[in-house]
Each structure stands twice: as structure tokens, then as C-alpha cells.
Design a protein around this motif. Structure first.
Motif, PDB file in Angstrom:
ATOM      1  N   ARG A 120      41.025  63.611  64.994  1.00 22.02           N
ATOM      2  CA  ARG A 120      41.055  64.009  66.393  1.00 22.02           C
ATOM      3  C   ARG A 120      41.799  63.002  67.273  1.00 22.02           C
ATOM      4  NH1 ARG A 120      36.069  63.174  70.047  1.00 22.02           N
ATOM      5  NH2 ARG A 120      34.907  61.415  69.183  1.00 22.02           N
ATOM      6  N   PRO A 174      45.128  73.118  68.626  1.00 17.90           N
ATOM      7  CA  PRO A 174      43.758  72.748  68.272  1.00 17.90           C
ATOM      8  C   PRO A 174      43.309  73.307  66.934  1.00 17.90           C
ATOM      9  CG  PRO A 174      43.721  74.607  69.766  1.00 17.90           C
ATOM     10  CD  PRO A 174      45.172  74.188  69.644  1.00 17.90           C
ATOM     11  N   LEU A 199      38.757  72.780  69.013  1.00 15.45           N
ATOM     12  CA  LEU A 199      38.596  71.328  69.009  1.00 15.45           C
ATOM     13  C   LEU A 199      39.940  70.635  69.127  1.00 15.45           C
ATOM     14  CD1 LEU A 199      35.939  71.033  66.155  1.00 15.45           C
ATOM     15  CD2 LEU A 199      35.543  70.930  68.621  1.00 15.45           C
ATOM     16  N   CYS A 200      39.997  69.592  69.947  1.00 18.88           N
ATOM     17  CA  CYS A 200      41.233  68.844  70.177  1.00 18.88           C
ATOM     18  C   CYS A 200      41.676  68.108  68.918  1.00 18.88           C
ATOM     19  CB  CYS A 200      41.008  67.849  71.308  1.00 18.88           C
ATOM     20  SG  CYS A 200      42.385  66.701  71.560  1.00 18.88           S
ATOM     21  N   ARG A 201      42.974  68.215  68.592  1.00 18.41           N
ATOM     22  CA  ARG A 201      43.555  67.477  67.472  1.00 18.41           C
ATOM     23  C   ARG A 201      44.609  66.470  67.932  1.00 18.41           C
ATOM     24  NH1 ARG A 201      46.411  69.347  63.305  1.00 18.41           N
ATOM     25  NH2 ARG A 201      47.324  71.140  64.392  1.00 18.41           N
ATOM     26  N   LYS A 208      37.303  66.132  75.563  1.00 18.76           N
ATOM     27  CA  LYS A 208      36.957  65.928  74.156  1.00 18.76           C
ATOM     28  C   LYS A 208      35.461  66.169  73.926  1.00 18.76           C
ATOM     29  CE  LYS A 208      40.362  62.203  73.532  1.00 18.76           C
ATOM     30  NZ  LYS A 208      40.701  62.026  74.948  1.00 18.76           N
ATOM     31  N   PRO A 209      35.092  66.750  72.780  1.00 15.92           N
ATOM     32  CA  PRO A 209      35.951  67.042  71.629  1.00 15.92           C
ATOM     33  C   PRO A 209      36.717  68.358  71.730  1.00 15.92           C
ATOM     34  CG  PRO A 209      33.713  67.687  71.104  1.00 15.92           C
ATOM     35  CD  PRO A 209      33.668  67.076  72.491  1.00 15.92           C
ATOM     36  N   CYS A 211      39.502  71.210  73.156  1.00 12.25           N
ATOM     37  CA  CYS A 211      40.898  71.272  73.571  1.00 12.25           C
ATOM     38  C   CYS A 211      40.979  71.696  75.034  1.00 12.25           C
ATOM     39  CB  CYS A 211      41.644  72.271  72.689  1.00 12.25           C
ATOM     40  SG  CYS A 211      43.345  72.625  73.212  1.00 12.25           S
TER      41      CYS A 211
END
Length: 222
Positions: A120, A174, A199-201, A208-209, A211
Motif C-alpha cells: 500500500r 486501487p 483499497l489504496c495501492r 487510507k486505507p 482509495c
């Protein structure tokens, strides 16, 4: 996502180690140093424990880098947890356990496992898997999980027992989580949900976590 797999076979049991997915959590070393000892060569020596002892410790590996098979069955000793869980690690990856299938954006299977660690921070050289790059770049992120995304979920009692948890990797975007699961962290109470979440990558989200679309602004590639 690439693999670099090493095999250690005693004739009774086979241990495989994917160095590309290992982030040195050391659960194996702490749990069974007679078999998993980085000061020895080879560092995995499965002849020094029973298959059952090895299996128990292998299943502690949070990333899925370690797996074990028994020679008499040829099948993997894969303990699929009854509940799908998502654990947000501060300043590090998101851990998944359960009946997990990682898919491409098009829905093609990339990985099927009971354990997976998602990058992440955006810097991994083995996306979407974590490779410990968060330590190199001093990635900082709270493990707090905002409850707002789950406030309208009417199926919060579901925890994913027996269900597949789909992790869909969106190109340059994401990770979409589809299925029932429990999500938690060291600072947040567990939430049971079946709500699809993103979920944010890229490491840049201000939510966070989850997107928030920052990957588009910063030109995230992965």
C-alpha cells in the motif's frame, strides 16, 4: 507479480519458499528455528521436524511465501481459515487471510491462496504484493480504519465463512475487495462487512486505507 520459488524436499514433506513474497516477518524463524534458520545453509531444513509441526508454523507466515505439501498425498496442507479477514498494518502492508483469489482487472486469476500481503506504499517491485519497500521509503500510514464506508452496510454480521474473497487489481489504480470479510487493525475495532471496498495501492490517498482517486493525480503505475 513474479515468483522466485525454492523447494526443500525430504521425501516425506516438501516446503516451498517464494522469496519474492517474503517480507521477513520471521514468524517461521520464531516458531520453528530447527527448520527455519537464516544462519544455516540451506536456511530451510524440513528434516528436523515433523510434517505437522512444519505445517503449523508455515500457516503463520502472513504473506503466503511459505507452503508445505505431504508426499503421501501430493496435496498441499492448505489451512483455509473459516473467516476472511483483512488486517491493516501501520506503516506497512494490508494482510489478507481466507479463501482468497487475486484477479486482474479483466477477472483473470493471478493467485489463489489463504494468505496475501498487499503493498500500500506504491513502491513495491512486485506489485500488487508487498516486498518491504515501505521500509526503504519510510512509508508512514496509520492503521486506523474509518467506519464511514461501512455505515450503510446492512450485512455487517457476515464474516465470509466458506466464501471466496475476490481481490481485483485495477490497472494503475486501487484494489477492489469483493465478498464478505472482517476488517480490523491494532487501532480499530473489527467490522464485519460484505461491502465492496477500494483499497489504496499508490500510497498517496488522504483517506487510507481506502482509495480517494489520488493515483490518477500522481500517475501511479502498477
Amino acid at each position: 507479480m513474479e515468483e522466485k520459488v525454492y523447494t526443500y524436499d525430504t521425501g516425506e514433506v516438501t516446503v516451498t519458499y517464494d522469496s519474492r513474497r517474503c517480507i521477513h516477518a520471521e514468524e517461521c524463524v520464531k516458531g520453528l528455528q530447527s527448520v527455519f534458520n537464516p544462519n544455516k545453509r540451506p536456511w530451510i531444513q524440513p528434516e528436523y521436524a515433523t510434517p505437522e509441526e512444519i505445517k503449523d508454523v508455515v500457516h503463520r507466515c502472513p504473506t503466503g511465501a511459505l507452503h508445505v505439501k505431504r508426499a503421501n498425498t501430493g496435496e498441499e496442507d492448505q489451512a483455509i481459515p473459516a473467516r476472511n479477514t483483512i488486517s491493516v498494518n501501520p506503516d506497512g502492508p494490508i494482510y489478507f487471510r481466507g479463501n482468497i483469489v487475486v484477479q486482474s482487472q479483466e477477472g483473470d486469476p493471478v493467485l489463489q491462496d489463504s494468505r496475501f500481503a498487499l503493498c500500500r506504499c506504491g513502491a513495491s517491485g512486485n506489485k500488487p504484493a508487498c516486498d518491504n519497500s515501505h521500509k526503504k521509503i519510510d512509508f508512514s500510514a496509520s492503521s486506523h480504519i474509518p467506519r464511514a464506508p461501512f455505515s450503510s452496510d446492512r450485512q455487517q454480521e457476515k464474516t465470509g465463512e466458506g466464501e471466496t474473497l475476490i481481490l481485483k487489481v485495477m490497472k494503475n489504480g486501487p484494489l477492489l475487495v469483493e465478498g464478505s470479510y472482517q476488517i480490523y487493525s491494532t487501532t480499530s475495532q473489527p467490522v464485519n462487512s460484505s461491502k465492496t471496498i477500494a483499497l489504496c495501492r499508490c500510497g498517496g490517498s488522504s483517506d487510507k486505507p481506502f482509495c480517494d482517486g489520488t493515483h490518477k493525480e500522481i500517475g501511479f503505475n502498477g
